[in-house]
Enzyme design. Structure first.
Site, PDB file in Angstrom:
ATOM      1  N   ILE A 103      -4.792  -4.440  21.943  1.00 17.49           N
ATOM      2  CA  ILE A 103      -5.479  -5.578  21.321  1.00 17.49           C
ATOM      3  C   ILE A 103      -4.545  -6.780  21.281  1.00 17.49           C
ATOM      4  O   ILE A 103      -3.336  -6.650  21.084  1.00 17.49           O
ATOM      5  CB  ILE A 103      -5.940  -5.225  19.885  1.00 17.49           C
ATOM      6  N   TYR A 116       5.385   5.528  15.467  1.00 16.26           N
ATOM      7  CA  TYR A 116       4.086   4.872  15.306  1.00 16.26           C
ATOM      8  C   TYR A 116       2.963   5.785  15.786  1.00 16.26           C
ATOM      9  O   TYR A 116       1.948   5.956  15.095  1.00 16.26           O
ATOM     10  CB  TYR A 116       4.070   3.562  16.091  1.00 16.26           C
ATOM     11  N   VAL A 128       0.812  -1.220   0.000  1.00 12.09           N
ATOM     12  CA  VAL A 128       0.000   0.000   0.000  1.00 12.09           C
ATOM     13  C   VAL A 128       0.840   1.263   0.000  1.00 12.09           C
ATOM     14  O   VAL A 128       0.338   2.348  -0.313  1.00 12.09           O
ATOM     15  CB  VAL A 128      -0.990   0.023   1.189  1.00 12.09           C
TER      16      VAL A 128
END
Length: 241
Positions: free
Chosen positions: A184, A151, A60
């Site tokens: 997560i 990040y 991407v």
């Protein structure tokens, strides 16, 4: 027939999102970059459940590959109803040890990847009378994380990008929203020690870490929420609030 394309959709959060849309009856296209073995295993797993997702390979961060991917997509389907920009990479490094190459790679994938995909589908979605774009950010993009400056900054950029693009595309009935996962249970957090994970859980009001399926549920909601635009939907059990 509704369609959805999920970038980085072969494992973790992306895989859960792909599965959720398959369960909702969507024709699902799963993008992956380089791990063909995992991509084929994911496709086979879904096939065994009675689903037939399509795999499309593209980095991407590379505009030419993204354009080629969507050309292939639109050769199969007339329209794209939902685009989920999930592909992303992380980096745990203090700023002094974060090289310009590492910084640029984080932004190339996490930010430019979202830009490339949104730019590639905007005209088509507008021409088809609307669509839904969901960008996956992070709680660190909202509150920041020590030793993850690159990040955190990239995910903060995704949030700002989402808010701006929503205002730009809303008049054309293309809704743009953002899901911001907290802690997560994925490979991205596998670097955390047991003690570090326990400390994080202590700061989560829900008393547990999240699961990829929790993020997937938020994406399904946003795909159907016609009057929700430019929002950042945090999925973190109250963490950081």
């Amino acid at each position: 027939m509704k369609t959805a394309l999920i970038t980085g959709g072969t494992k973790g959060i992306g895989k859960a999102i792909a599965h959720a849309f398959l369960q909702q009856g969507y024709e699902v296209v799963i993008n992956y970059h380089s791990d063909e073995e995992t991509a084929l295993a994911t496709q086979e797993e879904f096939n065994m459940q009675g689903y037939c997702p399509v795999l499309l390979r593209a980095d991407v961060s590379d505009e030419a590959q993204v354009r080629a991917m969507f050309k292939e997509f639109y050769g199969i389907y007339d329209k794209l109803d939902v685009l989920v920009n999930n592909a992303g990479i992380s980096l745990v490094r203090v700023i002094q040890d974060t090289s310009p190459i590492e910084w640029n790679r984080i932004f190339d994938v996490n930010v430019k990847g979202v830009y490339h995909c949104c730019r590639a589908v905007a005209d088509k979605m507008i021409g088809c009378g609307g669509g839904c774009i969901i960008n996956i950010a992070s709680i660190w993009g909202e509150v920041g994380a020590s030793c993850e400056v690159a990040y955190s900054a990239s995910k903060g950029a995704v949030i700002a990008f989402t808010k701006a693009l929503s205002k730009e595309l809303a008049p054309s009935k293309v809704r743009v929203n953002c899901v911001s996962p907290g802690v997560i249970d994925t490979q991205m957090n596998s670097h955390l020690t047991v003690n570090e994970m326990e400390q994080l859980i202590d700061g989560i009001p829900a008393g547990r870490i999240g699961y990829p399926e929790d993020v997937a549920k938020a994406c399904i909601y946003l795909s159907d929420a016609d009057y929700v635009m430019g929002e950042v939907l945090s999925v973190g059990g109250g963490f950081g609030k």
